[in-house]
Design an enzyme around this catalytic site. Structure first.
Site, short mmCIF file in Angstrom:
data_model
loop_
_atom_site.label_atom_id
_atom_site.label_comp_id
_atom_site.label_asym_id
_atom_site.label_seq_id
_atom_site.Cartn_x
_atom_site.Cartn_y
_atom_site.Cartn_z
N ASN A 196 0.89 -1.17 0.00
CA ASN A 196 0.00 0.00 0.00
C ASN A 196 0.92 1.21 0.00
OD1 ASN A 196 -1.82 2.01 0.43
ND2 ASN A 196 -2.64 1.18 2.34
N ARG A 207 -2.54 -2.21 -3.41
CA ARG A 207 -3.79 -1.49 -3.13
C ARG A 207 -3.77 -0.21 -3.98
NH1 ARG A 207 -5.81 1.68 2.26
NH2 ARG A 207 -7.88 2.08 1.45
N HIS A 210 -12.94 2.35 0.28
CA HIS A 210 -12.90 1.31 1.32
C HIS A 210 -13.56 0.02 0.81
CE1 HIS A 210 -12.90 4.59 4.69
NE2 HIS A 210 -11.67 4.22 4.41
N ARG A 239 -11.65 14.82 8.29
CA ARG A 239 -12.46 15.20 7.12
C ARG A 239 -13.88 15.54 7.56
NH1 ARG A 239 -11.14 9.99 3.56
NH2 ARG A 239 -9.38 9.59 4.94
N GLU A 241 -7.97 -5.99 5.21
CA GLU A 241 -7.81 -5.54 3.82
C GLU A 241 -6.62 -6.23 3.17
OE1 GLU A 241 -8.36 -1.40 5.41
OE2 GLU A 241 -9.18 -1.08 3.42
#
Ligand code: AMP
Length: 395
Positions: free
Chosen positions: A9, A84, A173, A232, A378
């Site tokens: 990633n 990813r 996601h 966020r 993940e």
């Protein structure tokens, strides 16, 4: 370790990695190179005994950082690499074997994810130069949500913005929502159930999953839409940008920076984006922390209620991510706002969840939606998708 997959990633200043073995009873080697691009990059990893090691790398680029990662793999050599990739646009609906054409297509979607896709591509370039013979697979955060119907993915904007510029909702996601909804199917003995999944970490999103397909999700064109997150804002009035520009004279860059990095739990509390610290502060009576948690939970419940419209039947809710897996308080505050779903939290089970373990936290009353806490994996899912694709693809 038989045929482990190296999951990468790659961010602009960091590379997270995991060497994922074929069977779950073998150790996974994981770690992170951080501060890439500075003079003091550092590798921090976990070895096969579970011990943490660190190594100072100095001023290194992505290729040297990957070499350092390989040296920390205790002699194991990956059989494939799974990357990813944040944005796959509309082209990538599943994991894809990487070649020059795929790299070019990921480059073309960079306008939609300018912070992420170029960094992901740096990781691909570095691993391809280091292991030219090794198959490399791209696993996209957006791919799982490519099953959204138009009524869920279209914004009510002029059609040309969609047709000519790809302005639509993509969702993110996806690997996590796919992973935990599949697990909820398996745990509940309900293949193809109807799940609302809540991935609550520093980034947060919800999804409605039916028969293993995502039908709606809270994030949109970018990972800013939807829930309140660590820093966020999530949803705001679309008129806010024009208002801030006209009345405060803010530039687009400033607005973007405030909504992405200074808002969310941090902005509301005036304290921190870290849920553990917020809970501790709220316990001591900090008004900002209390309000931040309240808004956070209300917006999750509101999003779950909205997404329930996408499901023909609601079998249950799944909590995952750092907060979803580890905060009984957030789970309780969210479930308390959804009595009309008929969900009933079992308070002791909710308090007794153990980090990293799956748990059922409802009262197990027949014919009521189930509540699951399911740790997301993940990396494991990216490794599985990589293996599955390579098993299916003649090489
Ligand atoms: P993630 O991005 O999935 O790693 O999640 C990070 C978030 O999970 C941070 O806000 C952490 O404070 C939060 N978190 C981790 N452990 C706990 C915990 N035991 N209680 C509440 N929040 C937690």
């Amino acid at each position: 370790m038989n045929d482990p997959v190296l999951v990468i990633n790659c961010g602009s200043s960091s590379i997270k990695y995991a060497l994922v073995p074929t069977t779950a009873n073998q150790p996974r080697l994981t770690g992170l190179v951080e501060r890439l691009g500075s003079s003091d990059a550092r590798l921090k990893g976990v070895d096969s005994r579970g011990d943490v090691f660190t190594s100072d790398l100095g001023d290194v680029g992505h290729v040297q950082a990957l070499k350092a990662i390989l040296e920390g793999l205790e002699g194991h050599r990956p059989s494939a690499v799974g990357h990813r990739i944040v944005h796959g646009g509309e082209r990538f609906t599943r994991a894809t074997l990487i070649d020059d054409d795929v790299v070019a297509a990921i480059e073309q979607t960079s306008a939609l994810a300018p912070l992420h896709n170029p960094a992901n591509l740096q990781g691909i370039a570095a691993t391809r130069s280091l292991f030219p013979a090794l198959p490399q697979v791209a696993v996209f955060d957006t791919a799982f949500h490519q099953s959204l119907p138009p009524r869920a993915y279209r914004y009510a904007l002029p059609e040309s913005l969609y047709r000519d510029h790809g302005i639509r909702r993509y969702g993110f996601h996806g690997t996590s929502h796919a992973c935990v909804s599949a697990r909820a199917d398996a745990l509940s003995g309900l293949p193809g159930g109807g799940w609302l999944t809540a991935h609550l970490g520093n980034g947060c999103s919800t999804a409605a999953v039916w028969e293993g397909r995502s039908l709606d999700t809270s994030m949109g064109l970018t990972p800013l839409e939807g829930l309140v997150m660590g820093t966020r804002s999530g949803d705001v009035d679309p008129g806010l940008h024009a208002h801030l520009a006209r009345h405060l004279g803010w530039s687009l860059e400033r607005i973007d920076e405030v909504l992405n990095r200074e808002s969310g739990l941090l902005g509301l509390s005036g304290l921190t984006n870290d849920m553990r610290e917020l809970e501790a502060a709220a316990d001591k009576g900090h008004a900002g922390a209390t309000l931040a948690i309240e808004v956070f939970c209300y917006r999750i419940a509101k999003s779950l209620a909205a997404l329930s419209c996408a499901l023909p039947r609601l079998d249950g809710i799944v909590f995952t991510g750092g907060i979803g897996e580890n905060s009984p308080r957030v789970r309780r505050q969210v479930v308390d706002l959804l009595p009309h779903f008929g969900v009933e939290l079992e308070h002791n089970a909710n308090l007794a969840t153990v980090r990293g373990r799956e748990a059922r936290i409802d009262t197990q009353t027949p014919n009521r939606p189930v509540l699951w806490v399911i740790p997301t994996d993940e990396e494991g899912r990216i490794a599985d998708e990589t293996r599955k694709l390579l098993g299916d693809t003649p090489r």
